[in-house]
Write a protein that holds these residues in place. Structure first.
Motif, PDB file in Angstrom:
ATOM      1  N   ASN A   1      -2.180  12.761  -1.106  1.00  0.00           N
ATOM      2  CA  ASN A   1      -3.558  13.425  -0.972  1.00  0.00           C
ATOM      3  C   ASN A   1      -4.368  12.676   0.068  1.00  0.00           C
ATOM      4  OD1 ASN A   1      -5.161  15.620  -0.793  1.00  0.00           O
ATOM      5  ND2 ASN A   1      -6.412  15.171  -2.386  1.00  0.00           N
ATOM      6  N   ALA A   2      -3.615  12.117   1.204  1.00  0.00           N
ATOM      7  CA  ALA A   2      -4.641  11.221   1.973  1.00  0.00           C
ATOM      8  C   ALA A   2      -5.125  12.134   3.150  1.00  0.00           C
ATOM      9  CB  ALA A   2      -3.399  10.037   2.703  1.00  0.00           C
ATOM     10  N   ASP A   3      -6.419  11.924   3.325  1.00  0.00           N
ATOM     11  CA  ASP A   3      -7.230  12.697   4.420  1.00  0.00           C
ATOM     12  C   ASP A   3      -7.040  11.772   5.879  1.00  0.00           C
ATOM     13  OD1 ASP A   3      -7.861  14.843   3.326  1.00  0.00           O
ATOM     14  OD2 ASP A   3      -9.575  14.250   2.641  1.00  0.00           O
ATOM     15  N   VAL A   4      -6.768  10.397   5.770  1.00  0.00           N
ATOM     16  CA  VAL A   4      -6.931   9.585   6.859  1.00  0.00           C
ATOM     17  C   VAL A   4      -5.626   9.060   6.933  1.00  0.00           C
ATOM     18  CG1 VAL A   4      -8.011   7.762   7.961  1.00  0.00           C
ATOM     19  CG2 VAL A   4      -9.577   9.304   6.902  1.00  0.00           C
ATOM     20  N   VAL A   5      -4.734   8.920   8.061  1.00  0.00           N
ATOM     21  CA  VAL A   5      -3.540   7.937   8.020  1.00  0.00           C
ATOM     22  C   VAL A   5      -3.783   6.847   9.085  1.00  0.00           C
ATOM     23  CG1 VAL A   5      -1.148   7.916   8.410  1.00  0.00           C
ATOM     24  CG2 VAL A   5      -2.146   9.774   7.276  1.00  0.00           C
ATOM     25  N   ILE A   6      -3.585   5.743   8.917  1.00  0.00           N
ATOM     26  CA  ILE A   6      -3.763   4.628   9.802  1.00  0.00           C
ATOM     27  C   ILE A   6      -2.336   3.860  10.172  1.00  0.00           C
ATOM     28  CG2 ILE A   6      -5.206   2.685  10.636  1.00  0.00           C
ATOM     29  CD1 ILE A   6      -7.002   3.809   8.227  1.00  0.00           C
ATOM     30  N   VAL A   7      -2.319   3.623  11.396  1.00  0.00           N
ATOM     31  CA  VAL A   7      -0.970   3.033  11.916  1.00  0.00           C
ATOM     32  C   VAL A   7      -1.497   2.101  13.111  1.00  0.00           C
ATOM     33  CG1 VAL A   7       0.567   4.993  11.729  1.00  0.00           C
ATOM     34  CG2 VAL A   7      -0.544   4.634  14.048  1.00  0.00           C
ATOM     35  N   ASP A   8      -0.613   0.865  13.198  1.00  0.00           N
ATOM     36  CA  ASP A   8      -1.248  -0.056  14.518  1.00  0.00           C
ATOM     37  C   ASP A   8      -0.877   0.790  15.785  1.00  0.00           C
ATOM     38  OD1 ASP A   8       1.670  -0.425  15.034  1.00  0.00           O
ATOM     39  OD2 ASP A   8       2.006  -2.135  13.957  1.00  0.00           O
TER      40      ASP A   8
ATOM     41  N   MET B   1      -8.716  12.463  -2.471  1.00  0.00           N
ATOM     42  CA  MET B   1      -8.802  11.676  -1.196  1.00  0.00           C
ATOM     43  C   MET B   1      -8.536  10.429  -1.246  1.00  0.00           C
ATOM     44  SD  MET B   1     -11.825  12.435   1.399  1.00  0.00           S
ATOM     45  CE  MET B   1     -12.986  11.069   0.966  1.00  0.00           C
ATOM     46  N   SER B   2      -7.744  10.053  -0.157  1.00  0.00           N
ATOM     47  CA  SER B   2      -7.482   8.719  -0.059  1.00  0.00           C
ATOM     48  C   SER B   2      -7.180   8.271   1.536  1.00  0.00           C
ATOM     49  CB  SER B   2      -6.229   8.118  -1.086  1.00  0.00           C
ATOM     50  OG  SER B   2      -5.046   8.778  -0.807  1.00  0.00           O
ATOM     51  N   VAL B   3      -7.034   7.052   1.436  1.00  0.00           N
ATOM     52  CA  VAL B   3      -6.722   6.583   3.155  1.00  0.00           C
ATOM     53  C   VAL B   3      -5.298   5.786   3.076  1.00  0.00           C
ATOM     54  CG1 VAL B   3      -7.314   5.098   4.847  1.00  0.00           C
ATOM     55  CG2 VAL B   3      -9.220   6.310   3.682  1.00  0.00           C
ATOM     56  N   LEU B   4      -4.477   6.370   3.836  1.00  0.00           N
ATOM     57  CA  LEU B   4      -3.034   5.851   3.899  1.00  0.00           C
ATOM     58  C   LEU B   4      -2.899   4.847   5.020  1.00  0.00           C
ATOM     59  CD1 LEU B   4      -0.199   6.047   2.325  1.00  0.00           C
ATOM     60  CD2 LEU B   4       0.492   7.258   4.425  1.00  0.00           C
ATOM     61  N   VAL B   5      -2.423   3.600   4.942  1.00  0.00           N
ATOM     62  CA  VAL B   5      -2.128   2.844   5.926  1.00  0.00           C
ATOM     63  C   VAL B   5      -0.630   2.329   6.119  1.00  0.00           C
ATOM     64  CG1 VAL B   5      -4.443   1.843   5.923  1.00  0.00           C
ATOM     65  CG2 VAL B   5      -2.525   0.402   5.120  1.00  0.00           C
ATOM     66  N   PHE B   6      -0.036   2.630   7.204  1.00  0.00           N
ATOM     67  CA  PHE B   6       1.494   2.169   7.289  1.00  0.00           C
ATOM     68  C   PHE B   6       1.353   0.800   7.758  1.00  0.00           C
ATOM     69  CE2 PHE B   6       5.257   1.869  10.163  1.00  0.00           C
ATOM     70  CZ  PHE B   6       6.086   1.725   9.126  1.00  0.00           C
ATOM     71  N   ALA B   7       1.984  -0.140   6.797  1.00  0.00           N
ATOM     72  CA  ALA B   7       2.007  -1.434   7.175  1.00  0.00           C
ATOM     73  C   ALA B   7       3.318  -1.925   7.660  1.00  0.00           C
ATOM     74  CB  ALA B   7       1.578  -2.245   5.691  1.00  0.00           C
ATOM     75  N   ASP B   8       3.568  -2.155   8.943  1.00  0.00           N
ATOM     76  CA  ASP B   8       4.870  -2.181   9.407  1.00  0.00           C
ATOM     77  C   ASP B   8       5.417  -3.949   9.242  1.00  0.00           C
ATOM     78  OD1 ASP B   8       6.917  -1.600  10.654  1.00  0.00           O
ATOM     79  OD2 ASP B   8       5.869  -1.498  12.720  1.00  0.00           O
ATOM     80  N   SER B   9       6.661  -3.858   9.314  1.00  0.00           N
ATOM     81  CA  SER B   9       7.188  -5.535   8.959  1.00  0.00           C
ATOM     82  C   SER B   9       8.281  -5.422   9.894  1.00  0.00           C
ATOM     83  CB  SER B   9       7.484  -5.331   7.624  1.00  0.00           C
ATOM     84  OG  SER B   9       8.341  -4.256   7.097  1.00  0.00           O
ATOM     85  N   THR B  10       8.745  -6.796  10.157  1.00  0.00           N
ATOM     86  CA  THR B  10      10.004  -6.937  10.874  1.00  0.00           C
ATOM     87  C   THR B  10      10.840  -8.047  10.120  1.00  0.00           C
ATOM     88  OG1 THR B  10       8.774  -6.815  12.954  1.00  0.00           O
ATOM     89  CG2 THR B  10      11.008  -8.055  13.077  1.00  0.00           C
ATOM     90  N   ASP B  11      12.014  -7.632   9.811  1.00  0.00           N
ATOM     91  CA  ASP B  11      12.839  -8.630   9.002  1.00  0.00           C
ATOM     92  C   ASP B  11      12.151  -8.950   7.749  1.00  0.00           C
ATOM     93  OD1 ASP B  11      14.803  -8.639  11.252  1.00  0.00           O
ATOM     94  OD2 ASP B  11      14.032 -10.383  11.923  1.00  0.00           O
ATOM     95  N   GLY B  12      11.717  -7.896   7.067  1.00  0.00           N
ATOM     96  CA  GLY B  12      11.379  -8.054   5.673  1.00  0.00           C
ATOM     97  C   GLY B  12       9.632  -8.790   5.674  1.00  0.00           C
ATOM     98  N   LYS B  13       9.309  -9.099   6.814  1.00  0.00           N
ATOM     99  CA  LYS B  13       8.170  -9.981   6.743  1.00  0.00           C
ATOM    100  C   LYS B  13       6.856  -8.901   7.534  1.00  0.00           C
ATOM    101  CE  LYS B  13       8.932 -14.682   6.885  1.00  0.00           C
ATOM    102  NZ  LYS B  13       9.455 -15.806   7.830  1.00  0.00           N
ATOM    103  N   PHE B  14       5.568  -9.090   6.910  1.00  0.00           N
ATOM    104  CA  PHE B  14       4.410  -7.991   7.692  1.00  0.00           C
ATOM    105  C   PHE B  14       4.396  -8.660   8.995  1.00  0.00           C
ATOM    106  CE2 PHE B  14       3.884  -6.878   2.995  1.00  0.00           C
ATOM    107  CZ  PHE B  14       3.952  -5.678   3.203  1.00  0.00           C
ATOM    108  N   LYS B  15       4.083  -7.585   9.933  1.00  0.00           N
ATOM    109  CA  LYS B  15       3.561  -8.224  11.227  1.00  0.00           C
ATOM    110  C   LYS B  15       2.323  -8.456  10.912  1.00  0.00           C
ATOM    111  CE  LYS B  15       6.263  -5.058  13.881  1.00  0.00           C
ATOM    112  NZ  LYS B  15       6.529  -3.997  14.806  1.00  0.00           N
ATOM    113  N   LYS B  16       1.487  -9.118  11.746  1.00  0.00           N
ATOM    114  CA  LYS B  16      -0.086  -9.595  11.575  1.00  0.00           C
ATOM    115  C   LYS B  16      -0.777  -8.054  11.637  1.00  0.00           C
ATOM    116  CE  LYS B  16      -3.187 -11.630  14.430  1.00  0.00           C
ATOM    117  NZ  LYS B  16      -3.447 -11.671  15.690  1.00  0.00           N
ATOM    118  N   THR B  17      -0.304  -7.205  12.365  1.00  0.00           N
ATOM    119  CA  THR B  17      -1.199  -6.001  12.565  1.00  0.00           C
ATOM    120  C   THR B  17      -0.903  -5.206  11.160  1.00  0.00           C
ATOM    121  OG1 THR B  17       0.928  -4.875  13.347  1.00  0.00           O
ATOM    122  CG2 THR B  17      -0.668  -5.597  15.037  1.00  0.00           C
ATOM    123  N   ALA B  18      -0.096  -5.640  10.189  1.00  0.00           N
ATOM    124  CA  ALA B  18      -0.205  -4.929   9.067  1.00  0.00           C
ATOM    125  C   ALA B  18      -1.419  -5.350   8.296  1.00  0.00           C
ATOM    126  CB  ALA B  18       1.131  -5.229   8.218  1.00  0.00           C
ATOM    127  N   PHE B  19      -1.704  -6.558   8.249  1.00  0.00           N
ATOM    128  CA  PHE B  19      -3.181  -7.005   7.754  1.00  0.00           C
ATOM    129  C   PHE B  19      -4.383  -6.155   8.152  1.00  0.00           C
ATOM    130  CE2 PHE B  19      -0.100 -10.739   7.222  1.00  0.00           C
ATOM    131  CZ  PHE B  19       0.344 -10.273   6.038  1.00  0.00           C
TER     132      PHE B  19
END
Ligand code: FAD
Length: 315
Positions: free
Chosen positions: A85-92, A1-19
């Motif tokens: 095997n992620a039970d929780v997926v988190i997006v911004d 079991m794990s937690v998967l987060v989608f860390a979004d980016s723009t032009d190759g740089k992470f958005k603040k919401t990724a952190f």
């Protein structure tokens, strides 16, 4: 079991919401006694996420994903969730995530809670605190399915450093579609977007006409802010529809929202009241915005704004 987060980016740089989502994912993983895995698409430096607690970072770099496509992105996230095997997926809570999260939920047969503002209040049953009724109330929502999707509201949980020695590996996803059925046709570059902005300078019908937006753009530039407007302003064609904020426009959850010549109608306030500090500049002391604002200036925008710009430039 794990937690998967989608860390979004723009032009190759992470958005603040990724952190923010990685920090939040770390907290959820701690509560569940599991680990947090981050997924990135086209981000340059995956190791930046170790600082916020991502033990593993999956990187996807398929050229077909250069342009956002909700179905394709959702498919990649779903495949990663299954593989890990992620039970929780988190997006911004960006507009893109609002498109893709329900598709991920369908793919994984998962329950989806959007607008979540805090760590789960209970893991059994799995209960999250969400904003409800146009941000006027909170609700405790139980996600009863085995798999859970969480949409994290911007500026709610914060960014927390939690350094780990992480690893990074590439993830090969099978693309879902042969023919693209949806396409993003507008992309704003070189300018702060409303979704990413810490500060938003917004103006309304009190500005009288589109020719007067020069000072709004200048104020926004001095502050490193995004520009926004009320609905009638975009309806009149004074500003592009992409700048319309409020209940029927884009939501704003900035650290500072400056409303200039905006009356403060309930439909406007509903979309911006998640902002931390609200400032209003209006000639009418009875304008409803003064009741919602933290700071107010009763004055003529054409006098106040140039003075504000002058002072900020001298700062
Ligand atoms: P006005 O209400 O005309 O206010 C202009 C303000 O400028 C006044 O308070 C005036 O005192 C002030 N002013 C005038 N001159 C100056 C000056 N020189 N300096 C400083 N201040 C000055 N609206 C939204 O914004 N977003 C939405 O998402 C939205 N959704 C809606 C959905 C529905 C179903 C409906 C019915 C309405 C919606 N509206 C929305 C419209 C909303 O009800 C208001 O009509 C709108 O927000 C008013 O825009 P405004 O404040 O720019 O204009």
């Amino acid at each position: 079991m794990s937690v998967l987060v989608f860390a979004d980016s723009t032009d190759g740089k992470f958005k603040k919401t990724a952190f923010e989502v990685v920090s939040y994912g770390k907290k959820v993983a701690e509560q569940l006694g599991s680990n947090v895995i981050a997924l990135t698409i086209k981000a340059n430096d995956a190791s930046e996420l170790y600082k916020y607690g991502a033990e593993k970072v999956l990187t996807v770099s398929n050229d077909a994903l250069n342009t956002f496509n909700a179905k394709e992105y959702a498919s990649v996230i779903s495949q990663a969730a299954t593989a890990q095997n992620a039970d929780v997926v988190i997006v911004d809570a960006s507009i893109d995530s609002l498109y893709l999260a329900p598709i991920v939920a369908v793919n994984l047969e998962a329950g989806y809670a959007s607008n979540v503002v805090d760590a789960p209040t209970s893991t059994s049953p799995f209960t999250v605190k969400r904003k409800a009724f146009s941000n006027k109330a909170f609700s405790n929502t139980v996600i009863a399915t085995d798999k859970k999707i969480i949409g994290l509201a911007k500026n709610s949980f914060g960014i927390h450093e939690n350094p780990v020695t992480g690893t990074s590996e590439s993830f090969e996803a099978t693309l879902a579609e042969s023919g693209v059925k949806s396409e993003k046709i507008e992309r704003v570059t070189g300018k702060v977007t409303i979704a990413d902005a810490d500060i938003v300078v917004s103006a309304g019908r009190g500005l009288k006409g589109p020719e007067n937006w020069g000072m709004i753009e200048e104020l926004a530039e001095v502050l490193g802010a995004a520009t926004a407007c009320s609905k009638p302003v975009s309806d009149l064609g004074w500003r592009p529809h992409g700048e319309h904020v409020g209940q029927t426009g884009k939501p704003v959850a900035a650290n500072l929202y400056i409303a200039i010549g905006i009356s403060g109608a309930i439909q406007h306030l509903a979309g911006i009241n998640a902002s931390k500090v609200k400032v209003v500049i209006n000639t009418d002391p009875e304008a409803p915005f003064f009741k919602a604002a933290d700071y107010g200036i009763v004055g003529d925008a054409f006098e106040v704004v140039p003075k504000l710009i002058e002072k900020l430039k001298a700062f």
